[in-house]
Write a protein that holds these residues in place. Structure first.
Motif, PDB file in Angstrom:
ATOM      1  N   GLN A 111       0.846  -1.195   0.000  1.00 40.61           N
ATOM      2  CA  GLN A 111       0.000   0.000   0.000  1.00 40.61           C
ATOM      3  C   GLN A 111       0.880   1.243   0.000  1.00 40.61           C
ATOM      4  OE1 GLN A 111      -3.216  -0.018   2.822  1.00 40.61           O
ATOM      5  NE2 GLN A 111      -3.394   2.208   2.801  1.00 40.61           N
ATOM      6  N   ALA A 113       0.698   5.658  -0.444  1.00 43.61           N
ATOM      7  CA  ALA A 113      -0.137   6.852  -0.561  1.00 43.61           C
ATOM      8  C   ALA A 113       0.731   8.052  -0.904  1.00 43.61           C
ATOM      9  CB  ALA A 113      -0.891   7.103   0.742  1.00 43.61           C
TER      10      ALA A 113
ATOM     11  N   VAL B   4      11.961  18.433   6.457  1.00 48.56           N
ATOM     12  CA  VAL B   4      11.372  17.124   6.254  1.00 48.56           C
ATOM     13  C   VAL B   4      10.598  16.763   7.516  1.00 48.56           C
ATOM     14  CG1 VAL B   4      11.953  14.677   6.101  1.00 48.56           C
ATOM     15  CG2 VAL B   4      13.205  16.311   4.705  1.00 48.56           C
ATOM     16  N   LEU B   5       9.457  16.138   7.363  1.00 45.92           N
ATOM     17  CA  LEU B   5       8.723  15.600   8.516  1.00 45.92           C
ATOM     18  C   LEU B   5       8.576  14.100   8.317  1.00 45.92           C
ATOM     19  CD1 LEU B   5       5.699  17.998   9.189  1.00 45.92           C
ATOM     20  CD2 LEU B   5       7.584  17.515  10.751  1.00 45.92           C
ATOM     21  N   ASN B   7       7.067  10.565  10.056  1.00 45.72           N
ATOM     22  CA  ASN B   7       6.276   9.963  11.116  1.00 45.72           C
ATOM     23  C   ASN B   7       6.528   8.470  11.142  1.00 45.72           C
ATOM     24  OD1 ASN B   7       3.239   8.772  11.934  1.00 45.72           O
ATOM     25  ND2 ASN B   7       4.187  10.293  13.250  1.00 45.72           N
ATOM     26  N   LYS B  21       5.424   7.618   7.280  1.00 45.65           N
ATOM     27  CA  LYS B  21       4.878   8.735   6.498  1.00 45.65           C
ATOM     28  C   LYS B  21       5.927   9.828   6.384  1.00 45.65           C
ATOM     29  CE  LYS B  21       0.486   8.514   8.782  1.00 45.65           C
ATOM     30  NZ  LYS B  21      -0.622   9.322   9.257  1.00 45.65           N
ATOM     31  N   LEU B  23       6.996  13.784   4.599  1.00 46.97           N
ATOM     32  CA  LEU B  23       6.646  15.039   3.922  1.00 46.97           C
ATOM     33  C   LEU B  23       7.939  15.808   3.732  1.00 46.97           C
ATOM     34  CD1 LEU B  23       3.709  16.863   5.768  1.00 46.97           C
ATOM     35  CD2 LEU B  23       3.883  16.567   3.305  1.00 46.97           C
ATOM     36  N   ILE B  24       8.109  16.438   2.591  1.00 45.83           N
ATOM     37  CA  ILE B  24       9.317  17.239   2.364  1.00 45.83           C
ATOM     38  C   ILE B  24       8.961  18.530   1.637  1.00 45.83           C
ATOM     39  CG2 ILE B  24       9.870  15.954   0.217  1.00 45.83           C
ATOM     40  CD1 ILE B  24      12.868  16.452   0.957  1.00 45.83           C
ATOM     41  N   PHE B  72       4.240  14.213  -0.296  1.00 48.47           N
ATOM     42  CA  PHE B  72       3.885  13.315   0.796  1.00 48.47           C
ATOM     43  C   PHE B  72       3.971  11.903   0.242  1.00 48.47           C
ATOM     44  CE2 PHE B  72       0.486  10.708   2.689  1.00 48.47           C
ATOM     45  CZ  PHE B  72       0.799  10.810   4.035  1.00 48.47           C
ATOM     46  N   VAL B  73       4.689  11.032   0.943  1.00 49.87           N
ATOM     47  CA  VAL B  73       4.744   9.618   0.537  1.00 49.87           C
ATOM     48  C   VAL B  73       4.614   8.773   1.798  1.00 49.87           C
ATOM     49  CG1 VAL B  73       6.122   7.759  -0.483  1.00 49.87           C
ATOM     50  CG2 VAL B  73       6.246  10.063  -1.466  1.00 49.87           C
ATOM     51  N   SER B  74       3.704   7.818   1.783  1.00 55.58           N
ATOM     52  CA  SER B  74       3.647   6.893   2.915  1.00 55.58           C
ATOM     53  C   SER B  74       3.584   5.463   2.410  1.00 55.58           C
ATOM     54  CB  SER B  74       2.447   7.204   3.822  1.00 55.58           C
ATOM     55  OG  SER B  74       1.266   6.724   3.239  1.00 55.58           O
ATOM     56  N   PHE B  75       4.130   4.558   3.207  1.00 51.33           N
ATOM     57  CA  PHE B  75       4.167   3.132   2.847  1.00 51.33           C
ATOM     58  C   PHE B  75       4.289   2.324   4.131  1.00 51.33           C
ATOM     59  CE2 PHE B  75       8.682   2.499   3.680  1.00 51.33           C
ATOM     60  CZ  PHE B  75       9.170   3.798   3.620  1.00 51.33           C
ATOM     61  N   PHE B  76       4.241   1.017   3.982  1.00 52.22           N
ATOM     62  CA  PHE B  76       4.301   0.125   5.145  1.00 52.22           C
ATOM     63  C   PHE B  76       5.586  -0.689   5.133  1.00 52.22           C
ATOM     64  CE2 PHE B  76      -0.101   1.188   4.856  1.00 52.22           C
ATOM     65  CZ  PHE B  76      -0.548   1.164   6.154  1.00 52.22           C
TER      66      PHE B  76
END
Lengths: 154, 106, 262
Positions: A111, A113, B4-5, B7, B21, B23-24, B72-76
């Motif tokens: 996944q 986003a 850069v943030l 999480n 997560k 953010l840049i 913004f990029v998020s992954f697992f």
């Protein structure tokens, strides 16, 4: 409020509507054909099946500059069977590729986003490539009410 | 100055699925927009994002001009062992940013 | 979210009665019908604002935090040398304000700019510059969740009245007033966008249209340009007057800064 005043206001208000919906002319654009070509460059002649992929975009896009997008793929994410890559394409931005993400079994869940720019209403396609050489896809038609990249008139 | 943030959890159980997560700050200038002087504003985007866990790549993404400003990029990922998760963004005009977090896996 | 269970509802209603005059008669007595622009956004954008790790404005809050403790100017002092971060809680919700001994109101960025030139003895920040917006966002962030609480300062009254007058005045080539859109037509769609009630709950905001952080003044400029009126210069007291009027109109509503807006 008198009827006369209210209709006057409505007319003035509609003038405001006309103003805000002026859309800047667009320069270069990808086309559905360009997208098809870009997809072919990734998958070659192998079949792309619909399913297993969930492409999530808001149904109503309030501003095309920053549209949240997420792609999730059903997969065990094991050594033997996992998603290797997720590709996202669009029809009408100047370039057909949006992003290509590389994953592996260590991700545990397939996944991703991010946020994308959409200059216009169009079709978005997400394709997942598995370690077994399969391609799965999902697509979404999005409606953009305000074009992206419209600068202030100042 | 960091812009850069990240999480990420500070601790995780071994084998736990965690979300990262990022953010840049970056304009992601497309290279298609007209500037004020009538010319085109040159493209200036982040092209590549890579995440590593104790040096091993766990995720990467090639970005296009269609990715929004301030990406913004998020992954697992599955928490395997305690250590450093590092993130690296590189792109046009020699852009390079790196940031890392430590995660304790118990 | 409902506003009706908030303390201080009654003064707000009295104020609304003043502001909206006859239109309140039609509204339900006892119900606060005010809505933040946040409530007019779709769930995806609300989520973007709510999640500090996903809200792009938080990048600027972080920059502001770094600037906060960086010495600047001839005085060689940082904001942190004279203020504690804890002291900044509750400041943003009572701006614009008039300092003791001063005669003109300042909004929050104006107050920070004054500290920059008078207390740090540094070069003034350019309006809408990243450093100024970031510091303002950092200070504004400390008040998140507090009710908007403009000071009961009689010296503010003439400015608020001037702001109210601008708000109701028809202007621009389209001959529209702020009130026609934000009172009479709020909640309706304009080119696919819901017209908000124009409450200044989230400033500075990350506006998707700008792909950047911007001040309330920049937002007001956009509306003025939208109706084809000549926007005021950034230093103009007309903006501060409008800001005072809008803050008063939003009294008691919850502070969300830094907000996200389309």
């Amino acid at each position: 409020m008198t009827a006369a005043k209210s209709s006057l206001q409505r007319r003035a208000f509609l003038a405001g509507v006309a103003l805000v919906s002026v859309v800047a002319p667009q320069a270069a654009r990808a086309t559905p054909e360009a997208m098809a070509e870009a997809i072919k460059a990734v998958v070659g002649d192998r079949p792309v099946r619909e399913g297993r992929v969930t492409l999530d975009l808001p149904p109503l896009i309030e501003n095309g500059n920053t549209v949240p997008l997420s792609v999730a793929v059903e997969s065990p994410m094991s050594e033997a069977d996992h998603v290797k890559a997720i590709h996202v394409f669009n029809e009408k931005n100047p370039q057909p590729h949006v992003f290509d993400a590389r994953l592996g079994p260590r991700n545990g869940r397939a996944q991703v986003a991010t946020r994308i720019k959409l200059g216009d209403s169009q079709r978005i396609v997400a394709i997942a490539e598995t370690s077994r050489g399969e391609f799965w896809s999902a697509s979404a038609d999005v409606i953009v009410t305000l074009a992206a990249c419209l600068e202030e008139l100042t | 100055m960091t812009n850069v943030l990240i999480n990420a959890p500070k601790t995780a159980r071994r084998g736990e699925l965690i979300e990262l997560k990022t953010l840049i700050l970056h304009p992601m200038e497309t290279g298609f927009r007209p500037g004020t002087n009538g010319g085109i504003i040159p493209r200036n985007i982040i092209q590549r994002f890579v995440a590593t866990w104790n040096g091993t790549e766990i995720f990467s993404m090639d970005l296009s001009p269609a990715i929004s400003a301030n990406p913004f990029v998020s992954f697992f990922t599955v928490a395997t062992e305690s250590g450093r998760v590092a993130f690296r963004w590189s792109g046009d005009e020699g852009f390079l940013a790196e940031e890392s977090v430590t995660i304790d896996v118990v | 979210m409902t506003w009706s269970d908030r303390p201080g509802r009654r003064p707000a209603l009295v104020l609304l009665a003043l502001v909206f005059g006859a239109s309140l008669a039609a509204a339900q007595v006892g119900a606060d019908t005010r809505r933040s622009g946040y409530q007019d956004m779709g769930p995806a954008l609300q989520k973007m604002q709510d999640d500090d790790t996903a809200n792009p404005a938080m990048l600027f809050v972080q920059l502001g935090e770094q600037l906060w403790s960086k010495p600047a100017g001839a005085a060689g002092k940082a904001c942190a040398d004279c203020h504690s971060v804890a002291d900044m809680k509750g400041v943003a919700v009572r701006y614009p304000a008039i300092a003791k001994g001063a005669d003109r109101p300042l909004d929050l960025d104006g107050r920070i700019s004054l500290c920059r030139t008078a207390n740090q003895q540094a070069e003034p920040f350019a309006p809408e510059s990243r450093d100024l917006l970031s510091l303002t966002a950092f200070v504004a962030h400390q008040s998140r969740g507090l009710p908007i609480a403009p000071p009961d300062d009689p010296r503010l009254r003439p400015f608020r009245d001037h702001g109210a007058e601008i708000y109701r005045r028809r202007q621009g080539q389209l001959n529209l007033s702020c009130a026609i859109c934000h009172d009479d037509n709020a909640g309706k769609k304009l080119a696919g966008v819901t017209i908000p009630q124009a409450h200044p709950t989230g400033y500075p905001i990350y506006r998707l249209e700008w792909q950047a952080l911007g001040s309330l003044k920049r937002r007001l400029r956009n509306c003025l340009v939208g109706i084809r009126a000549e926007p005021y210069g950034y230093g103009s007291l007309d903006y501060v007057a409008l800001e005072i009027f809008l803050a008063d109109r939003a009294r008691g509503m919850l502070w969300e800064a830094p907000g996200v807006r389309p």
